[in-house]
Design a protein around this motif. Structure first.
Motif, short mmCIF file in Angstrom:
data_model
loop_
_atom_site.label_atom_id
_atom_site.label_comp_id
_atom_site.label_asym_id
_atom_site.label_seq_id
_atom_site.Cartn_x
_atom_site.Cartn_y
_atom_site.Cartn_z
N GLY A 16 0.85 -1.19 0.00
CA GLY A 16 0.00 0.00 0.00
C GLY A 16 0.89 1.24 0.00
N ILE A 17 0.30 2.38 -0.27
CA ILE A 17 1.09 3.62 -0.28
C ILE A 17 1.56 3.95 1.14
N ASP A 18 2.48 4.89 1.24
CA ASP A 18 2.98 5.34 2.55
C ASP A 18 1.79 5.77 3.41
N GLY A 19 1.76 5.29 4.64
CA GLY A 19 0.70 5.70 5.55
C GLY A 19 -0.59 4.91 5.41
N SER A 20 -0.57 3.83 4.62
CA SER A 20 -1.79 3.04 4.44
C SER A 20 -2.05 2.11 5.63
N GLY A 21 -1.05 1.96 6.51
CA GLY A 21 -1.25 1.14 7.71
C GLY A 21 -0.61 -0.23 7.65
N LYS A 22 0.29 -0.44 6.69
CA LYS A 22 0.94 -1.74 6.51
C LYS A 22 1.67 -2.23 7.75
N SER A 23 2.57 -1.38 8.27
CA SER A 23 3.41 -1.80 9.40
C SER A 23 2.56 -2.08 10.64
N THR A 24 1.54 -1.24 10.84
CA THR A 24 0.63 -1.42 11.97
C THR A 24 0.00 -2.81 11.89
N ASP A 98 7.06 -6.72 5.16
CA ASP A 98 6.51 -5.37 5.14
C ASP A 98 7.02 -4.73 3.84
N ARG A 99 6.21 -4.71 2.82
CA ARG A 99 6.50 -4.37 1.43
C ARG A 99 7.15 -5.56 0.74
N TYR A 100 6.81 -5.72 -0.53
CA TYR A 100 7.32 -6.87 -1.29
C TYR A 100 7.57 -6.40 -2.72
N ASP A 143 -2.47 12.67 5.19
CA ASP A 143 -2.72 13.23 6.53
C ASP A 143 -1.96 12.46 7.60
N ARG A 144 -2.03 11.12 7.50
CA ARG A 144 -1.36 10.29 8.50
C ARG A 144 0.15 10.53 8.48
N ILE A 145 0.73 10.57 7.28
CA ILE A 145 2.17 10.71 7.15
C ILE A 145 2.61 12.13 7.52
N LEU A 146 1.93 13.11 6.98
CA LEU A 146 2.40 14.49 7.16
C LEU A 146 2.15 14.99 8.57
N GLY A 148 2.39 12.98 11.30
CA GLY A 148 3.27 12.27 12.23
C GLY A 148 4.75 12.43 11.92
N ARG A 149 5.08 12.74 10.66
CA ARG A 149 6.50 12.70 10.29
C ARG A 149 6.78 13.76 9.22
N PRO A 150 6.89 15.02 9.63
CA PRO A 150 6.98 16.09 8.64
C PRO A 150 8.27 16.08 7.81
N ASP A 195 -9.86 -2.58 3.33
CA ASP A 195 -10.20 -1.16 3.41
C ASP A 195 -9.37 -0.52 4.53
N GLY A 196 -8.33 0.20 4.13
CA GLY A 196 -7.37 0.77 5.08
C GLY A 196 -7.90 1.96 5.86
N THR A 197 -9.15 2.36 5.59
CA THR A 197 -9.72 3.47 6.37
C THR A 197 -10.46 2.97 7.61
N PRO A 199 -11.12 1.08 11.27
CA PRO A 199 -10.31 1.10 12.50
C PRO A 199 -9.29 -0.05 12.50
N ILE A 200 -8.18 0.18 13.17
CA ILE A 200 -7.07 -0.77 13.18
C ILE A 200 -7.53 -2.18 13.58
N GLY A 201 -8.32 -2.28 14.66
CA GLY A 201 -8.77 -3.58 15.17
C GLY A 201 -9.67 -4.31 14.18
N VAL A 202 -10.51 -3.57 13.47
CA VAL A 202 -11.43 -4.18 12.50
C VAL A 202 -10.63 -4.77 11.33
N GLN A 203 -9.66 -4.00 10.85
CA GLN A 203 -8.81 -4.50 9.76
C GLN A 203 -8.04 -5.75 10.19
N GLN A 204 -7.52 -5.71 11.43
CA GLN A 204 -6.73 -6.82 11.90
C GLN A 204 -7.56 -8.09 12.00
N1 LIG Z 1 -6.70 2.23 10.53
C1 LIG Z 1 -6.06 3.32 10.94
N2 LIG Z 1 -6.73 4.40 11.31
C2 LIG Z 1 -6.10 5.53 11.71
N3 LIG Z 1 -4.75 5.65 11.79
C3 LIG Z 1 -4.02 4.60 11.42
C4 LIG Z 1 -4.62 3.38 10.98
N4 LIG Z 1 -3.64 2.50 10.68
C5 LIG Z 1 -2.49 3.14 10.94
N5 LIG Z 1 -2.69 4.39 11.38
C6 LIG Z 1 -1.68 5.40 11.75
O1 LIG Z 1 -1.15 5.94 10.54
C7 LIG Z 1 0.24 6.11 10.63
C8 LIG Z 1 0.92 5.28 9.53
O2 LIG Z 1 0.68 3.90 9.79
P1 LIG Z 1 1.77 2.79 9.39
O3 LIG Z 1 3.12 3.21 9.86
O4 LIG Z 1 1.26 1.48 9.82
O5 LIG Z 1 1.70 2.92 7.80
P2 LIG Z 1 2.68 2.31 6.71
O6 LIG Z 1 1.80 1.88 5.59
O7 LIG Z 1 3.55 1.28 7.32
O8 LIG Z 1 3.53 3.60 6.27
P3 LIG Z 1 4.98 3.64 5.58
O9 LIG Z 1 4.79 3.18 4.17
O10 LIG Z 1 5.37 5.08 5.65
O11 LIG Z 1 5.90 2.73 6.36
C9 LIG Z 1 0.63 5.69 12.04
O12 LIG Z 1 0.69 6.84 12.85
C10 LIG Z 1 -0.50 4.78 12.47
O13 LIG Z 1 -0.68 4.78 13.86
#
Ligand SMILES: Nc1ncnc2c1ncn2[C@@H]1O[C@H](COP(=O)(O)OP(=O)(O)OP(=O)(O)O)[C@@H](O)[C@H]1O
Ligand SMILES: [Mg+2]
Length: 236
Positions: A16-24, A98-100, A143-146, A148-150, A195-197, A199-204
């Motif tokens: 997924g793109i940066d900030g899509s929640g992959k690592s989480t 984490d990425r492939y 929004d998530r990336i910018l 948390g990590r400017p 659907d990466g939008t 909540p974290i627990g629902v996706q998991q």
């Molecule tokens: N479902 C979610 N809802 C809201 N915020 C989320 C969700 N999943 C992750 N986040 C938050 O969004 C930010 C980016 O998440 P994460 O690091 O998992 O993304 P990533 O895809 O690994 O990004 P990158 O490609 O930059 O490594 C984190 O601050 C994380 O806590």
């Protein structure tokens, strides 16, 4: 790509793109697999010691062109495939990435490399058991990336492409291109869309349900004396 069925283990990857929640999500999956007593190994994009110095130097001095950028990442991936992906798969463990290869297909594609050439370059890769794609609208990920990590890095923002003078503006344009590439890749390789939008627990929960049928017969983890309890919703 070579079929994963030749190995006893299972390969799960997140894209997924940066900030899509992959690592989480993959961190939660990893802890869950350990909590269920499975042997699980983790491999992260761009982490091979073999090319780390070259990649860092090339990035620091802005020396990498699309082709050399692509080749250093492919070298990293080849080294990790041989050292940290295939051996645990042969042993029957779960391997989480984490990425492939799809990251290379999307990013190098966005940099203008020939899609057929990139796919050929990575043809030695093991096809994942499940390839997850976390789909989020560009704005949500930005929004998530910018927030948390400017501090954006040069190549991460695609500054080498000359899309914009401003790093943030370039990052947005580059991510939009990558997102477009990913959407094609999802179709081409049949990735499993989450659907990466949500909540974290629902996706998991969804990720675990998809992974569960593949866990029978996996190697057990050695008992290291630690207690891995399943995580509760929203817990990272
Ligand atoms: N479902 C979610 N809802 C809201 N915020 C989320 C969700 N999943 C992750 N986040 C938050 O969004 C930010 C980016 O998440 P994460 O690091 O998992 O993304 P990533 O895809 O690994 O990004 P990158 O490609 O930059 O490594 C984190 O601050 C994380 O806590
Ligand atoms: Mg990440």
């Amino acid at each position: 790509m070579q079929p994963s069925e030749q190995y006893r283990g299972r390969l799960f990857v997140v894209e997924g793109i940066d900030g899509s929640g992959k690592s989480t999500q993959i961190d939660l999956l990893y802890k869950w697999l350990l909590s269920r007593g499975h042997a699980a190994f983790f491999s992260e994009w761009n982490s091979s010691p073999l090319v780390k110095r070259t990649t860092s130097r090339g990035k620091r001095r802005h020396l990498l062109q699309p082709l050399t950028f692509s080749l250093t990442h492919a070298t990293d991936f080849a080294d990790r495939t041989e050292r940290s992906i295939i051996p645990p798969l042969q042993a029957g463990a779960a391997v989480l990435a984490d990425r492939y290869v799809y990251t290379a297909f999307a990013r190098d594609g966005a940099r203008g490399c020939d899609p057929a050439w990139i796919r050929e370059l990575y043809s030695f890769a093991v096809r994942p058991t499940v390839g997850f794609y976390f789909r989020v609208p560009l704005d949500v990920a930005l929004d998530r990336i910018l927030s948390g990590r400017p501090e954006l890095k040069w190549y991460e923002a695609g500054m080498d492409l000359g899309l914009a003078d401003d790093v943030v503006a370039s990052f947005k344009l580059f991510q939009a291109r990558i997102l477009e590439e990913y959407e094609r890749i999802v179709e081409e390789f049949g990735l499993t869309v989450i659907d990466g939008t949500l909540p974290i627990g629902v996706q998991q929960q969804q990720v675990r349900e998809i992974v569960e049928p593949y866990l029978d017969g996996l190697l057990s983890r050695p008992d290291d004396g630690r207690i891995y309890r399943p995580l509760r919703e929203g817990e990272a």
